[in-house]
Scaffold this active site. Structure first.
Site, PDB file in Angstrom:
ATOM      1  N   CYS B  42     -29.942 -29.175 -15.860  1.00  0.00           N
ATOM      2  CA  CYS B  42     -29.146 -27.892 -16.313  1.00  0.00           C
ATOM      3  C   CYS B  42     -29.957 -26.941 -17.287  1.00  0.00           C
ATOM      4  O   CYS B  42     -29.477 -25.690 -17.542  1.00  0.00           O
ATOM      5  CB  CYS B  42     -27.797 -28.600 -16.953  1.00  0.00           C
ATOM      6  N   TYR B 424      -9.402 -25.836 -39.849  1.00  0.00           N
ATOM      7  CA  TYR B 424      -9.607 -24.331 -40.285  1.00  0.00           C
ATOM      8  C   TYR B 424     -10.290 -23.865 -41.463  1.00  0.00           C
ATOM      9  O   TYR B 424     -10.235 -24.471 -42.582  1.00  0.00           O
ATOM     10  CB  TYR B 424      -8.022 -23.557 -40.351  1.00  0.00           C
TER      11      TYR B 424
END
Lengths: 447, 447
Positions: B42, B424
């Protein structure tokens, strides 16, 4: 029906907005003691670190917007001091000193948290600034813009302390961090803790752990922070030793608090009074890992719990599934994140914890720009269940933690998580994601 | 006991390594037709795009390492052509033309996939390069380093085609992409598809969809790709129209294939012959969303299924939980990711799909450097279950997809996912993560 909300920040305004949309017939009144509602409090350290920014850019919605566009009766400059549960009345004082009172059918307490004030002589001197609300942020920015701050001392080494150290270094200020305990972020795995210490020292932050502050003296040139065996001259002191829930009026009204001093709520956000709800940083939550009560004052839960309280007050029946204690912060070039519990917390909760600590990579083998990602993962030996993870690295940490948080919500085992089909491409990680590698090692360690 | 493996790449070497560690008494023989084993396939497009890189940096472990450090009898330059199931013998040809054969007790087929060769006259001309294994990668690098490639034509617009377009632009090559169908990445939501088209055009890639190639002609200066109504002069053609499973020897031996032409395996990686397993890109897998067979030739599943086959051959009993069809790629500054199924696939699988498409942000309100994150999320109207998601954006996409993949593994509903306690902080996302916002909209849409 009248729905009264005490506190117009994340939880309060989320509840007001949601209720306003669900029940247009409902009278919604919000009392907020400041004039700032709906702003990104977490953005303040980052804002302060950016000389080009304006503190006002953190305001998401102004009080006028809520009033005009959403029809919410938002009364700023109103401090609520008392809840009379028998009479269903709250009362307080406006900023001009005038008393007010207001009846309610349903009440939401969303009073947030406030900075813990260390008991140190001189803590109220000029030049000592707490950072909690937007007023504090504006004051610190203004003070920095006078150009007189060359050296700062930060008391504490938690999230906000670290973010502020970063911000002040970006503004060219010399920073010393002082705290009584030896360990920086005591909840963090020791190896990961060293990674953060290295990052701080690389960026010129002076660390002085294991020492307590005796006094903050006012001197000719500014302030002197006097510790047990050393003193630091500076122009700015930021105490950031933690926050505490603003649960005073709830306690005075006879509402149940938990062991953290936060208002105890059920999964619908309700207190022990069926007409009173609490949400946000003043209230507690259930841990999805232990099932027990936790108090973690963070923005997402504040918004979500406010919203859910608003729904339940409007007659919906929404339950909060609980929190995974997920958190992330950035300190200089490092991303640090956690979810769930650590081995000590696991033991306290009756688990038989097993921990692995690995160093993996942020990109595929042979891909340029690879950085180290440190992972400390904890599982339960008896059941194989995942309990918590901590990560630190220069990239690829912040959003990886999300997948583990979702795993905790589903009580996944290390074995099942190891089988998760995470997306792979060379710029974004190794084929075996660092979290999968850690889960695999946890599996083998438990065999 | 002798364990024979056909194919020494991701799946084959994962199986060999795992079996070697589990059962030191087991004789393990791997036949690999090339001389490259264990490398980051890849990584090739990214490597090709970097003038400073060496293709050899993609080699993770050399054949000698497996032989010397792990004691695996790894025979490179050996092509296996036939499996005699009755006699338990495989046979083939060495690269010097000499025939060989080898008996087995247990056999693993890990023959991978190969590029689909479009039926176009001139497809075998010099200057036409497929990109599948490390030999291909080396040839393309060497050709680029001659400096004679000014223009290239890529046939196809899938992952590898897009990554190669990016790589060749980084090397200063003009790129034209041609494909018969109008839609780029037909599995992708149309709005998100436009985001990718914009990114390609912004980076000077010429797109020519909806046209098929009639012939590739050799001309004085190089090649001419002749389409129905236009021709493209170039020095390099890369056909990247897809891959197909290398299942020929399995089929010839009477092993079951699935509708995709891949070798059909059960959750333990076993074919319909109890002594023969298959893993990696030549074999299929179960979808965690539909429970049906899928064929998705990607690296993580190749490694994992090889490892699990190795465990089961050694007498362990490990089941593969299935794949979420998670994938991510980078094209110029854009991260594009997916997990699960799209509305069309959902309908085909008997679901009643509901889709929301939103644009959210990569950072908090007021945080500098904010980028748009596009999300298309699909759920099932009847049950509320999440079925799939697609995302595109300049940051914060690649690792966010992981959380959704984990949600799919747990058959989560939009309602439960909306409650996920994701981490967050302002530099990393809005308070309500883009995926939570999308899940919330899905919820409301289904109400």
């Amino acid at each position: 029906m009248r729905f009264v909300i005490i506190g117009g920040d994340a939880a309060g305004m989320s509840a007001a907005s949601r209720a306003g949309r669900l029940r247009r017939d409902m009278e919604i009144i919000v009392f907020e003691q400041t004039h700032d509602v709906s702003y990104s409090a977490c953005g303040m350290p980052y804002n302060i670190g950016d000389p080009e920014a304006s503190m006002e850019s953190l305001v998401v919605r102004r009080a006028e917007d809520f009033r005009e566009k959403q029809g919410i009766d938002l009364r700023t400059g109103h401090r609520v001091d008392m809840i009379d549960r028998g009479k269903h009345i709250i009362s307080g004082e406006k900023e001009n000193g005038e008393p007010f009172e207001c009846g309610y059918d349903k009440l939401l307490i969303a009073t947030g948290a406030s900075s813990i004030v260390p008991e140190v002589p001189g803590i109220t001197n000029d030049g000592v600034y707490f950072l909690k609300d937007l007023r504090d942020g504006r004051m610190i920015r203004n003070y920095l813009e006078t150009g007189s701050v060359k050296k700062a001392v930060i008391l504490g080494m938690g999230y906000i302390a670290l973010e502020m150290a970063d911000a002040l270094r970006k503004r060219g200020v010399h920073v010393t961090m002082v705290k009584p305990r030896k360990r920086l972020l005591p909840w963090l795995n020791e190896e990961l803790s060293h990674v953060i210490v290295d990052e701080l020292e690389k960026n010129g932050v002076e660390l002085y752990p294991g020492h307590s502050v005796d006094t903050i003296e006012k001197t000719g040139s500014g302030l002197t922070v006097v510790c047990d065996d050393r003193s630091f001259e500076c122009q700015l002191v930021i105490p950031a030793v933690g926050v505490k829930p603003n649960s005073g009026i709830a306690a005075a009204a006879g509402l149940d608090l938990d062991d953290f001093g936060a208002i105890s709520v059920d999964r619908r956000g309700r207190t022990n009074d069926p007409d009173i709800y609490a949400a946000g940083d003043c209230a507690d939550a259930f841990s999805v890992v232990t099932g027990s009560k936790v108090w973690v004052p963070l923005a997402l839960h504040a918004n979500r719990s406010g919203r859910v309280a608003g729904e339940n007050i409007c007659g919906m029946d929404t339950t909060l599934k609980g929190i995974a204690c997920s958190a992330v912060f950035k300190v200089f070039e490092l991303e640090v994140a956690r979810a769930g519990i650590n081995p000590a917390e696991a033991r306290a909760a009756g688990f038989d914890p097993l921990e692995v600590v690995i160093a993996s990579r942020s990109r595929a083998h042979g891909h340029p720009g690879n950085k180290t990602i440190h992972v400390a993962m904890t599982g339960d030996k008896k059941t194989g269940r995942l309990l918590g993870v901590q990560m630190a690295g220069a990239e690829g940490v912040a959003h990886r933690i999300h997948s583990f948080a979702v795993a905790l919500h589903n009580s996944m085992s290390a074995e099942d998580f190891w089988q998760a089909d995470l997306a792979y491409a060379p710029p974004f990680g190794p084929v075996w994601d660092p979290l999968l590698t850690a889960a695999g090692q946890l599996l083998r360690k438990s065999e």
